[in-house]
Design a protein around this motif. Structure first.
Motif: not given
Ligand code: GDD
Ligand code: MG
Length: 349
Positions: A141-169
């Motif tokens: 999937y595409g993985v979404i990283e976001f800040d405490s206010k709910g705004f997106i800070t990064a979008f990583k499509e089909k990340p490789k293992p370890g590329e993102s800690n976020s579990k929100y897709i």
């Protein structure tokens, strides 16, 4: 309110179900997925949709021809000669949008509340809002990283293992303000996920994440396609309206022989006949105009329309596409039967 439905993908991973029809048109409980999506959008106040097509575009246009009135939704089509990718497809439909609008991938079965999503988008004064769910394995999937206010800070499509800690897709449902379309080049192949979202973030556009926890599944593979039916029959999803029961749902003019048994949960479509001593169910969906022959047995399976299952045939954990004839005594287990042939595919039991 208007919505853009991205429906031009090749549906490669869903083969052989997509050999003759595009992925958004596979039946979900007897009706094309795209039609069910449109019906659900309508309930959220969408009265006009633009369908962006490429692969087997005629199939989609022919199906919806004359259906617009019945659905109560105006339908436009934008077709690509060569696929433009998700971002290119959005740009290509630009002329239809001059106000806040929805964009949907057309291979998603979900209970997302579109009206609430749009309300949230406006409250956050975002320029793009992406609906998101939490999953264990984010790799497809595409993985979404976001800040405490709910705004997106990064979008990583089909990340490789370890590329993102976020579990929100990325759940494949977006709200856009039309002004962001100027950032997508015209007549160019563009991926909204790989190119446009990172670009918008780098330029400081406000992109909000809308987290939801209800039912969500993309039908990208045959296993998932089958699972969706099981989940709907179990009552896990509200995607198919009017299914309050977890029992047996019958269409119009269904004929079940008194000696046959139907074990719920099961769905049997219009004009289908179940012959003497046949057993149907549990977790079985049979489309319209099918004939389930004498002493045959169909369980845990999804059958499309106009199918003949001859006497003593056995079907288990399988999908059978329209117009097939399952011959006398034939056994089909954990696979797909299409064009009267067993496909080279094994479904998870
Ligand atoms: N018009 C058009 N043109 N539509 C396209 C094209 C194209 O070139 N390519 C893909 N689509 C449509 C597909 O028909 C589908 O409805 C949607 O865009 C997404 O394409 P998929 O091929 O299904 O993408 P995916 O499943 O690998 O990933 C997408 O969906 C995930 C959720 O299921 C991405 O959006 C991911 O970020 C997301 O997590
Ligand atoms: Mg997909």
């Amino acid at each position: 309110m208007k919505a853009l439905l991205l429906a031009g993908g090749l549906g490669t991973r869903l083969r052989p179900l997509t050999d003759d029809l595009p992925k958004p048109m596979v039946p979900i409980m007897g009706k094309p997925l795209l039609e069910r999506i449109i019906l659900n959008l309508k309930k959220s106040g969408v009265d006009e949709v633009v369908i962006s097509t490429h692969y087997k575009s005629d199939y989609i246009e022919n199906y919806f021809k004359g259906k617009s009135k019945e659905l109560g939704v105006k339908i436009h089509y934008v077709t690509e000669e060569t696929p433009l990718g998700t971002g290119g497809a959005i740009k290509n439909a630009e002329k239809f949008f001059d106000d806040t609008f929805l964009i949907l991938n057309s291979d998603i079965v979900s209970d997302i509340d579109y009206a609430d999503l749009v309300k949230y988008h406006k409250r956050r004064r975002a320029q793009v809002t992406i609906a998101s769910i939490e999953v264990r394995d984010t790799s497809q999937y595409g993985v979404i990283e976001f800040d405490s206010k709910g705004f997106i800070t990064a979008f990583k499509e089909k990340p490789k293992p370890g590329e993102s800690n976020s579990k929100y897709i990325n759940a494949g449902v977006y709200v856009f303000e039309p002004e962001v379309l100027k950032e997508i080049p015209a007549n160019t192949q563009v991926s909204v996920e790989r190119e446009t979202y990172p670009l918008l973030l780098s330029k400081g556009y406000k992109m909000a994440i809308y987290k939801f926890t209800g039912y969500w599944m993309d039908i990208g593979t045959v296993d998932k396609y089958k699972k969706v039916h099981e989940d709907i029959l179990k009552g896990k999803s509200r995607f198919v309206a009017g299914l309050s029961t977890r029992g047996i749902i019958l269409g119009e003019n269904v004929k079940i022989h008194p000696t046959a048994s139907v074990i719920g949960p099961a769905y049997i479509g219009d004009n289908t006949e179940v012959d003497a001593y046949a057993t149907v169910g549990p977790y079985t969906v049979i489309g319209s105009n099918c004939r389930i022959g004498q002493e045959s047995k169909v369980s845990n399976s999804v059958l499309w329309d106009n199918i003949k299952v001859r006497r003593f045939a056995r079907l288990e954990n399988s999908v059978v596409t329209s117009e097939c004839v399952v011959e006398v005594n034939m056994e089909i287990k954990n696979t797909v039967f299409t064009a009267n042939k067993l496909a080279d595919i094994t479904l998870t039991p």
